[in-house]
Structures are given as structure tokens and as C-alpha cells.
Write an enzyme that holds these catalytic residues in place. Structure first.
Site, short mmCIF file in Angstrom:
data_model
loop_
_atom_site.label_atom_id
_atom_site.label_comp_id
_atom_site.label_asym_id
_atom_site.label_seq_id
_atom_site.Cartn_x
_atom_site.Cartn_y
_atom_site.Cartn_z
N TYR A 25 49.21 36.34 53.49
CA TYR A 25 49.23 35.37 54.23
C TYR A 25 50.36 35.28 54.74
O TYR A 25 50.86 34.69 55.90
CB TYR A 25 48.59 34.04 53.11
CG TYR A 25 47.16 34.45 52.83
CD1 TYR A 25 46.36 33.32 54.43
CD2 TYR A 25 47.03 34.38 51.84
CE1 TYR A 25 45.66 33.82 54.13
CE2 TYR A 25 45.40 34.13 51.53
CZ TYR A 25 44.30 34.35 52.93
OH TYR A 25 42.90 34.09 52.79
N GLU A 34 41.38 49.21 23.74
CA GLU A 34 40.22 48.76 25.27
C GLU A 34 40.07 47.12 25.65
O GLU A 34 39.48 46.52 26.34
CB GLU A 34 38.96 49.96 25.24
CG GLU A 34 38.42 49.35 26.80
CD GLU A 34 37.29 50.21 26.79
OE1 GLU A 34 35.63 49.66 27.93
OE2 GLU A 34 37.00 50.96 25.76
N ASP A 54 35.94 51.95 23.95
CA ASP A 54 35.03 52.84 23.21
C ASP A 54 34.37 54.28 23.36
O ASP A 54 35.15 55.24 24.56
CB ASP A 54 33.68 51.71 24.58
CG ASP A 54 33.57 50.60 24.54
OD1 ASP A 54 33.91 50.36 22.85
OD2 ASP A 54 33.25 49.75 25.34
#
Length: 382
Positions: free
Chosen positions: A108, A202, A254
Site C-alpha cells: 500500500y 507441530e 503428526d
């Protein structure tokens, strides 16, 4: 296996003057070429899989040496050339003034209509972000060293003292939520470290479980919660804790292709950010779990989840988790025999195992048995 702090391998000291010099040297080059009547150009290291390779010696995913040349007097290049100079000037101002801007703010702040035309400098952030990445590769500095930041994600908890500007605090005394890792960690200092290793986790839910069970205090470790794929700030922090402070890194995700890829990016770097592997990756990191072996070892067969997608031997396959597993099987950095075995078992069994599945044994099982036992016995994957 006793984890303990080692001798530091490097010392990082952020010097804004070096960043300014690189910006100014490039700007002077462009100016001199223009003054001498030449066609000014930038050489930009090429992005993409065809310019990425795995360096066996450094054990990192690296960017190759292919370059694309961007000319000022070329209709196809002129817009990006202009955008590059605009952002260079903006970054110089940020670094000189000691201010930081987000990627969105950088977009911006530099979006305006070119005088005398109906052309905007930037139409969308998808134009400014790649230019900032180009500058990282051209200058050999991190975006964060150019004072451009991204949203913060991830947090740490453990007995280390952090100095952040004028503030100094212990990351184990900020409540169970720990200390949120900022988008840039270049200015962070560690006056006092009282932990033996770093456990990278995680999921926030698992990190919270370990904190509630007093794991960081009992095992004398620092918890780093990535909250999914590790952000650049988190990866850089892990790198600095290992190389500058000598802390061993253990990763806990995981047991699925996405968790294993999270580990891969922490250890080897990533394809998209191959040009930053030397500053973001930690090739000495080790993996504690979850693994396919854990399913049998801890009798977790009833709490596995099916892989998502179509298997390779079915019509339309492979897709989803199966496709990702096959990709990982073929990556050079997953060729270790133990990792090949894990990936092939996941394909064969068609299952995944989450960290939270350990709660099937008991809430405290992960903190009092699973992690201490595996780390103590050295049951870690490379």
C-alpha cells in the site's frame, strides 16, 4: 541418549549498514549504466524447481546458478524494473529510519498512479511480494533484514531469557501461552539459556499439553510450537538457537506426509525458499515422531486415520496424501533408508497417525513416557 547444549557454530550480528550498502551498490550500478548510455539491467536468480538442487555436502536444498536478466529498455521488463527500484528506495528508507513494515504495508505504501499516466505502480500485492523475494535473492539478505515482516505465528515456552529491544524477560514466566515469535527475529538476543535442547512441536494443542504436564521444566527443554508449517520467523529462530547457542533440535509432528514435510523444511529448507536455506534450515535436526513404527510399538492401531485421496493403484490416483507421499519418496533429501521405510509403510497401510492420538493411552502419556523414552533411547530419525 543425553541431549545437552553444544559449542556454538556461528555468531550472527545484524548490521543494517551492510544491507544499505548492498542496496546502494546496486542502485549506483544502475545509475552508472544509464549515464554511460547502456541499457540498465538486473540479474535475478531464477525461481522454480528447475533451478533447485539438493547439496549433499551441506545437506541443504539450494538454489542453482541460473539467472534471468531484467532490462530497463524492454517493454516486457520495464514494469518490474520500475517496481524493483520503487521497493529498493522504500526498503532503504525503512532500514535507515529503523522502522519495519509488513508485506501488506509495503504494497500500500508504494501503490500510486504514475504521474502523467493512468498506470498504477502496483495493482495488487501479488505484484509487490515477488519483487521483495527477487531482492532477497539479488542482494543475498533476508526479507526481515530489509525490515519487511510477515504475520507472526508460533510461540515458545521454556527457561531462556530473551532480550527484545529494551525488554528482557524469561519465556517460562509469561503464562502458559509463552512468547509469541515475531515476524522478524534478527534483533532478538538470548542473554541467558537454561535448557538442554529445543523440542519443536507441530500443533499448538500438543505444545499446550506438554506445558500443562510440566514437560519443559522436567526435561529441561524449550518448546517451540510451529502451529502448522513453520513460519520464516520460527525457522530462523530455530536456526539461530542451534548455530549460535548450540542447542540440539528435536522435531515432533503428526505422522503423515504434511507433518513429515514440516520436518523437512526445518531440516533441509524448502523448494520455494531454496535461496534462504543457509539461513533458515537446520540440517542437524532430528525427528522423534510420529512414525509408522509408533502405531505398532504403542498399540495405536485403533486410533489411526485413513489417508486422504486416491491410492496410486486405483483409477484416478494418486491424489491427496498418497500423491504427497510419492513425491516425498522421490525427493533426494528423503532417500535415507529409514525415511524410505516410513514412507512406504504409510503407503502400504494407507493410514496416518496424529500427535493427539497418544491421548488414547492417557493425557500425560506423551510427556511422561513417549517423548522421554524415545529421546533417552535415541529412537530418532535423521
Amino acid at each position: 541418549m543425553k541431549l545437552k547444549r553444544q559449542k556454538p557454530k556461528e555468531k550472527f550480528s545484524y548490521d543494517p549498514q551492510k544491507v544499505l550498502k548492498k542496496l546502494e551498490d546496486l542502485a549506483w550500478k544502475i545509475l552508472e549504466e544509464a549515464k554511460s548510455g547502456k541499457n540498465p539491467y538486473f540479474d535475478v536468480p531464477t525461481r522454480g524447481l528447475n533451478n533447485v538442487y539438493f547439496d549433499e555436502e551441506s545437506r541443504l536444498i539450494r538454489l542453482g546458478d541460473r539467472l534471468s536478466r531484467r532490462y530497463f529498455l524492454n517493454v516486457a521488463h520495464a514494469r518490474k524494473f520500475m517496481q524493483t527500484l520503487i521497493l529498493m528506495a522504500y526498503i532503504k528508507r525503512l532500514v535507515s529510519e529503523g522502522k519495519h513494515a509488513s508485506l501488506r504495508e509495503a504494497y500500500y505504501a508504494n501503490k500510486h498512479t504514475v504521474p502523467g499516466t493512468r498506470e498504477n505502480t502496483f495493482e495488487d500485492q501479488s505484484e509487490s511480494d515477488p519483487i521483495i523475494e527477487d531482492l532477497e535473492r539479488m542482494l543475498g539478505v533476508l526479507r526481515e533484514e530489509m525490515h519487511i515482516t510477515a504475520d507472526r505465528r508460533g510461540y515458545i515456552y521454556g527457561d531462556i531469557v530473551i532480550k527484545d529491544g529494551e525488554d528482557e524477560f524469561n519465556a517460562s514466566k509469561l503464562g502458559t501461552g509463552g512468547w509469541a515469535v515475531p515476524g522478524t527475529v534478527e534483533h532478538i538476543q538470548f542473554p541467558e539459556i537454561n535448557v538442554d535442547y529445543v523440542l519443536v512441536v507441530e500443533t499448538a494443542a500438543m505444545a499446550d499439553r506438554l506445558i500443562e504436564e510440566k514437560y519443559p521444566k522436567r526435561e529441561n527443554c524449550l518448546i517451540v510450537a510451529t502451529q502448522g508449517q513453520a513460519s520464516r520467523g520460527v525457522r530462523r529462530l530455530i536456526h539461530r538457537l542451534h548455530y549460535e547457542e548450540g542447542l540440539p533440535i528435536i522435531v515432533f509432528t503428526d505422522g503423515d506426509p504434511y507433518g513429515w514435510y514440516i520436518y523437512s523444511t526445518i531440516k533441509r529448507g524448502s523448494i520455494n525458499l531454496a535461496y534462504l536455506s543457509e539461513k533458515l534450515a537446520t540440517p542437524d535436526a532430528k525427528f522423534v515422531g510420529m512414525t509408522m513404527d509408533d502405531i505398532k510399538e504403542y498399540n495405536l492401531e485403533n486410533v489411526t486415520e485413513k489417508l486422504k485421496g486416491i491410492p496410486p493403484d486405483k483409477k484416478g490416483g494418486p491424489t491427496g496424501d498418497y500423491k504427497r507421499l510419492i513425491e516425498e519418496l522421490n525427493y533426494p533429501w528423503f532417500q535415507d533408508k529409514e525415511w524410505q521405510r516410513q514412507l512406504k509403510l504409510a503407503l502400504k497401510w494407507g493410514v496416518r497417525i496424529e500427535q493427539q492420538a497418544l491421548a488414547n493411552k492417557s493425557l500425560e502419556f506423551v510427556a511422561k513416557e513417549y517423548l522421554p523414552e524415545k529421546i533417552r533411547e535415541g529412537k530418532l530419525l535423521p
